[in-house]
Motif scaffolding. Structure first.
Motif, PDB file in Angstrom:
ATOM      1  N   LEU A 201       0.836  -1.199   0.000  1.00 18.27           N
ATOM      2  CA  LEU A 201       0.000   0.000   0.000  1.00 18.27           C
ATOM      3  C   LEU A 201       0.872   1.250   0.000  1.00 18.27           C
ATOM      4  N   THR A 202       0.417   2.290  -0.659  1.00 22.70           N
ATOM      5  CA  THR A 202       1.151   3.552  -0.661  1.00 22.70           C
ATOM      6  C   THR A 202       0.741   4.384   0.545  1.00 22.70           C
ATOM      7  N   PHE A 203       1.715   4.828   1.298  1.00 22.65           N
ATOM      8  CA  PHE A 203       1.484   5.722   2.428  1.00 22.65           C
ATOM      9  C   PHE A 203       1.561   7.145   1.899  1.00 22.65           C
ATOM     10  N   ILE A 204       0.477   7.889   2.015  1.00 21.78           N
ATOM     11  CA  ILE A 204       0.456   9.263   1.498  1.00 21.78           C
ATOM     12  C   ILE A 204       1.078  10.182   2.549  1.00 21.78           C
ATOM     13  N   GLY A 205       2.388  10.215   2.494  1.00 25.50           N
ATOM     14  CA  GLY A 205       3.181  10.964   3.464  1.00 25.50           C
ATOM     15  C   GLY A 205       4.642  10.698   3.198  1.00 25.50           C
ATOM     16  N   PRO A 206       5.518  11.125   4.092  1.00 24.28           N
ATOM     17  CA  PRO A 206       6.959  10.966   3.876  1.00 24.28           C
ATOM     18  C   PRO A 206       7.425   9.533   4.100  1.00 24.28           C
ATOM     19  N   PRO A 207       8.641   9.210   3.656  1.00 22.06           N
ATOM     20  CA  PRO A 207       9.206   7.883   3.914  1.00 22.06           C
ATOM     21  C   PRO A 207       9.406   7.649   5.407  1.00 22.06           C
ATOM     22  N   ALA A 208       9.366   6.388   5.804  1.00 17.35           N
ATOM     23  CA  ALA A 208       9.548   6.052   7.214  1.00 17.35           C
ATOM     24  C   ALA A 208      10.895   6.556   7.741  1.00 17.35           C
ATOM     25  N   ALA A 209      11.932   6.468   6.916  1.00 19.30           N
ATOM     26  CA  ALA A 209      13.261   6.899   7.356  1.00 19.30           C
ATOM     27  C   ALA A 209      13.284   8.390   7.679  1.00 19.30           C
ATOM     28  N   ALA A 210      12.612   9.196   6.857  1.00 20.36           N
ATOM     29  CA  ALA A 210      12.561  10.641   7.112  1.00 20.36           C
ATOM     30  C   ALA A 210      11.769  10.933   8.378  1.00 20.36           C
ATOM     31  N   MET A 211      10.691  10.171   8.598  1.00 19.74           N
ATOM     32  CA  MET A 211       9.890  10.356   9.805  1.00 19.74           C
ATOM     33  C   MET A 211      10.714  10.023  11.048  1.00 19.74           C
ATOM     34  N   ARG A 212      11.502   8.953  10.962  1.00 15.25           N
ATOM     35  CA  ARG A 212      12.340   8.588  12.114  1.00 15.25           C
ATOM     36  C   ARG A 212      13.390   9.659  12.380  1.00 15.25           C
ATOM     37  N   ALA A 213      13.994  10.179  11.321  1.00 22.86           N
ATOM     38  CA  ALA A 213      15.064  11.168  11.478  1.00 22.86           C
ATOM     39  C   ALA A 213      14.552  12.451  12.121  1.00 22.86           C
ATOM     40  N   MET A 214      13.349  12.872  11.737  1.00 20.09           N
ATOM     41  CA  MET A 214      12.814  14.120  12.268  1.00 20.09           C
ATOM     42  C   MET A 214      11.904  13.909  13.477  1.00 20.09           C
ATOM     43  N   GLY A 215      11.423  12.683  13.687  1.00 20.25           N
ATOM     44  CA  GLY A 215      10.515  12.420  14.804  1.00 20.25           C
ATOM     45  C   GLY A 215      11.185  12.484  16.145  1.00 20.25           C
ATOM     46  N   ASP A 216      12.461  12.127  16.196  1.00 23.13           N
ATOM     47  CA  ASP A 216      13.218  12.241  17.437  1.00 23.13           C
ATOM     48  C   ASP A 216      13.868  13.614  17.477  1.00 23.13           C
ATOM     49  N   LYS A 217      13.456  14.432  18.443  1.00 20.77           N
ATOM     50  CA  LYS A 217      13.884  15.831  18.470  1.00 20.77           C
ATOM     51  C   LYS A 217      15.393  15.983  18.643  1.00 20.77           C
ATOM     52  N   VAL A 218      16.010  15.053  19.370  1.00 18.63           N
ATOM     53  CA  VAL A 218      17.456  15.138  19.582  1.00 18.63           C
ATOM     54  C   VAL A 218      18.201  14.870  18.281  1.00 18.63           C
ATOM     55  N   SER A 219      17.836  13.802  17.576  1.00 16.38           N
ATOM     56  CA  SER A 219      18.518  13.497  16.316  1.00 16.38           C
ATOM     57  C   SER A 219      18.258  14.585  15.284  1.00 16.38           C
ATOM     58  N   ALA A 220      17.069  15.185  15.310  1.00 15.85           N
ATOM     59  CA  ALA A 220      16.768  16.281  14.388  1.00 15.85           C
ATOM     60  C   ALA A 220      17.661  17.480  14.679  1.00 15.85           C
ATOM     61  N   ARG A 221      17.855  17.792  15.956  1.00 17.57           N
ATOM     62  CA  ARG A 221      18.752  18.900  16.315  1.00 17.57           C
ATOM     63  C   ARG A 221      20.181  18.611  15.856  1.00 17.57           C
ATOM     64  N   GLN A 222      20.602  17.373  16.006  1.00 13.38           N
ATOM     65  CA  GLN A 222      21.939  16.998  15.550  1.00 13.38           C
ATOM     66  C   GLN A 222      22.087  17.205  14.052  1.00 13.38           C
ATOM     67  N   LYS A 223      21.075  16.768  13.304  1.00 12.28           N
ATOM     68  CA  LYS A 223      21.112  16.919  11.847  1.00 12.28           C
ATOM     69  C   LYS A 223      21.144  18.385  11.441  1.00 12.28           C
ATOM     70  N   MET A 224      20.330  19.216  12.090  1.00 10.70           N
ATOM     71  CA  MET A 224      20.299  20.638  11.750  1.00 10.70           C
ATOM     72  C   MET A 224      21.644  21.302  12.046  1.00 10.70           C
ATOM     73  N   LYS A 225      22.263  20.920  13.134  1.00 13.57           N
ATOM     74  CA  LYS A 225      23.581  21.488  13.468  1.00 13.57           C
ATOM     75  C   LYS A 225      24.603  21.114  12.406  1.00 13.57           C
ATOM     76  N   GLU A 226      24.507  19.881  11.905  1.00 16.36           N
ATOM     77  CA  GLU A 226      25.444  19.411  10.880  1.00 16.36           C
ATOM     78  C   GLU A 226      25.317  20.213   9.592  1.00 16.36           C
ATOM     79  N   ILE A 227      24.081  20.601   9.208  1.00 20.03           N
ATOM     80  CA  ILE A 227      23.897  21.290   7.931  1.00 20.03           C
ATOM     81  C   ILE A 227      23.885  22.804   8.077  1.00 20.03           C
ATOM     82  N   GLY A 228      24.112  23.299   9.288  1.00 24.85           N
ATOM     83  CA  GLY A 228      24.245  24.733   9.492  1.00 24.85           C
ATOM     84  C   GLY A 228      22.969  25.496   9.732  1.00 24.85           C
ATOM     85  N   VAL A 229      21.866  24.804  10.030  1.00 25.70           N
ATOM     86  CA  VAL A 229      20.618  25.490  10.390  1.00 25.70           C
ATOM     87  C   VAL A 229      20.680  25.820  11.874  1.00 25.70           C
TER      88      VAL A 229
END
Length: 472
Positions: free
Chosen positions: A99-127
């Motif tokens: 079935l097609t999930f009308i939304g983002p990929p699971a991997a993207a949801m996991r990366a941004m769903g955890d606030k700590v890992s999201a902060r880490q990612k943003m720091k890495e890319i300069g946001v």
């Protein structure tokens, strides 16, 4: 395009998705609990089925929902917002079931769903991120040590959190010691993980979020910003687009940061990147919501882009229908969340039967709702009854239109937030754009609605007396 879509949600967002599907000539299947059997969205869907057991459990039962989808010949599922909308296991299960999930990929949801890992990612890319930890706190001692370094006040936040749950503001060391175990307990109860992190508390910021769209061909655009600063207990009440604070330079810079955030995790579909903006107009990444937002209506009104249709098209492999160069923000839009709550009693929910219902109309008025006269508001869900959105050419025009629309809105049988919003629209600070996330708390006395309720009750009593007299 899809042959049939199941909406894994309820209420006004389910009806919103059904309407988008109808315009795309896609049949729909609604799911409902026994408590939702009389919901407007159930009537409007092409098919509907009971998802039980219980009023809530069925909406969270991944495999029951997928099984129903297969039984109904569905090839795509739209999760709406809330419930399973940001659950990567649901997205993954849909994919594994064909079935097609009308939304983002699971991997993207996991990366941004955890606030700590999201902060880490943003720091890495300069946001820019709010000063604080980029990893969960291991112990209270570590929390105290770090808070002493960056200075108070600080905020404890659930790593997997959102909606104000698992969040505690600590003004000093004793506050931190007292709130640390409470925040962990709330995080565990609400999100299944007790992990919390700590960041500097920014006093009286503006809450600004950017709407993005990303397709499977690598195109990512933003559709401007929404100001969501009018909040009560970290829950949004009024949303505005565009923000009165941003100029073109800051809008472009923050929009580019939002796009970079989406690209960094391979995001596709609609999503929202949220920022805090301080009194010096410095912005900081707050979080990314990997779903359609309640307040998406104001963005649609000023851009003319149907975000739900875009989500469906993107999920079907189509490119975004509009390039960044053709995104223009026209006029101003305001959304008020019409909730079944009593502002006179600390905004407690007021479930019950709606005895009379009449919505406003006219130019620039939009209603997204799921209720009607005779509908019984159940006690099990969010108190949202409808979303009232207005659009006008100018900010002043939008405020005046919202005042008029609120005056026209009639809901009887349950107390609502309508009188409270009327007071806000009449407040000079709101009218001139002088508000931030502390606005409601700092204006509660000024926004007292007792007089409005008294006047309303008096009018009802007079009407009842006249009706009774006319029957003699």
């Amino acid at each position: 395009m899809f042959k049939k879509v199941l909406i894994a949600n309820r209420g006004e967002i389910a009806l919103r998705i059904i309407r988008a599907c109808k315009e795309l000539s896609i049949p729909t299947v609604a799911i409902h609990s026994e408590a939702d059997a009389t919901g407007l969205y159930v009537r409007k869907a092409d098919e509907a089925c009971l998802v039980g057991p219980g009023p809530i459990e069925g909406y969270l039962n991944i495999y029951r929902i997928i099984d129903l989808a297969k039984q109904k010949g569905v090839d795509a599922i739209h999760p709406g917002y809330g419930f399973l909308a940001e659950n990567p296991e649901f997205a993954q299960a849909c994919q594994e079931s064909g079935l097609t999930f009308i939304g983002p990929p699971a991997a993207a949801m996991r990366a941004m769903g955890d606030k700590v890992s999201a902060r880490q990612k943003m720091k890495e890319i300069g946001v820019p991120i709010v000063p604080g930890l980029i990893e969960p706190i291991a112990s209270l001692n570590d929390a105290v040590r770090f808070a002493d370094e960056i200075g108070y006040p600080v905020m404890l936040k659930a790593s997997a959190g959102g909606g104000g749950r698992g969040l505690r503001i600590c003004k000093d060391r004793e506050d931190l010691k007292r709130h640390f175990p409470i925040a962990q307990t709330e995080a565990k109860a609400s999100f299944g993980k007790e992990a919390v992190y700590l960041e500097k508390y920014i006093h009286a910021p503006r809450h600004i979020e950017f709407q993005i769209l990303a397709d499977q061909e690598g195109n990512v655009i933003h559709l401007g910003e929404r100001d969501c600063s009018i909040q009560r207990r970290h829950q949004k009440l009024i949303e505005i687009a565009p923000s009165l604070l941003l100029d073109e330079r800051l809008r472009r810079e923050m929009g580019e940061a939002a796009i970079a955030a989406a690209r960094s995790v391979g995001y596709t579909s609609a999503g929202t990147v949220e920022f805090l903006v301080d009194s010096s107009r410095r912005y900081y990444f707050l979080e990314m919501n990997t779903r359609i937002q309640v307040e998406h209506t104001v963005t649609e009104e000023i851009t003319g882009v149907d975000l739900v249709k875009e989500m469906i098209r993107i999920a079907a492999g189509r490119p975004i229908s509009i390039p960044q160069s053709q995104v223009f923000l026209r006029g101003h839009a305001i959304e008020c969340r019409i909730n079944a709550e009593d502002p006179q009693k600390n905004f407690i929910p007021t479930p019950g039967k709606i005895t009379a219902y009449s919505s406003p109309g006219g130019i620039g008025i939009r209603i997204d709702g799921n209720v009607y006269a005779g509908y019984v508001v159940p006690p099990y869900y969010d108190s949202l009854l409808a979303k009232l959105t207005v659009r006008a050419r100018t900010w002043d025009g939008a405020v005046q239109r919202m005042r008029r629309a609120l005056d026209e809105y009639v809901i009887r049988g349950v107390k609502t937030s309508i009188p409270f919003y009327k007071r806000i629209m009449e407040d000079p600070d709101f009218q001139t754009g002088h508000f931030d996330t502390t606005y409601i708390d700092s204006h509660l006395d000024k926004l007292n609605v007792a007089a409005d309720y008294f006047r309303m009750d008096k009018m009802l009593a007079i009407a009842a007396a006249i009706a009774a007299h006319s029957k003699r």
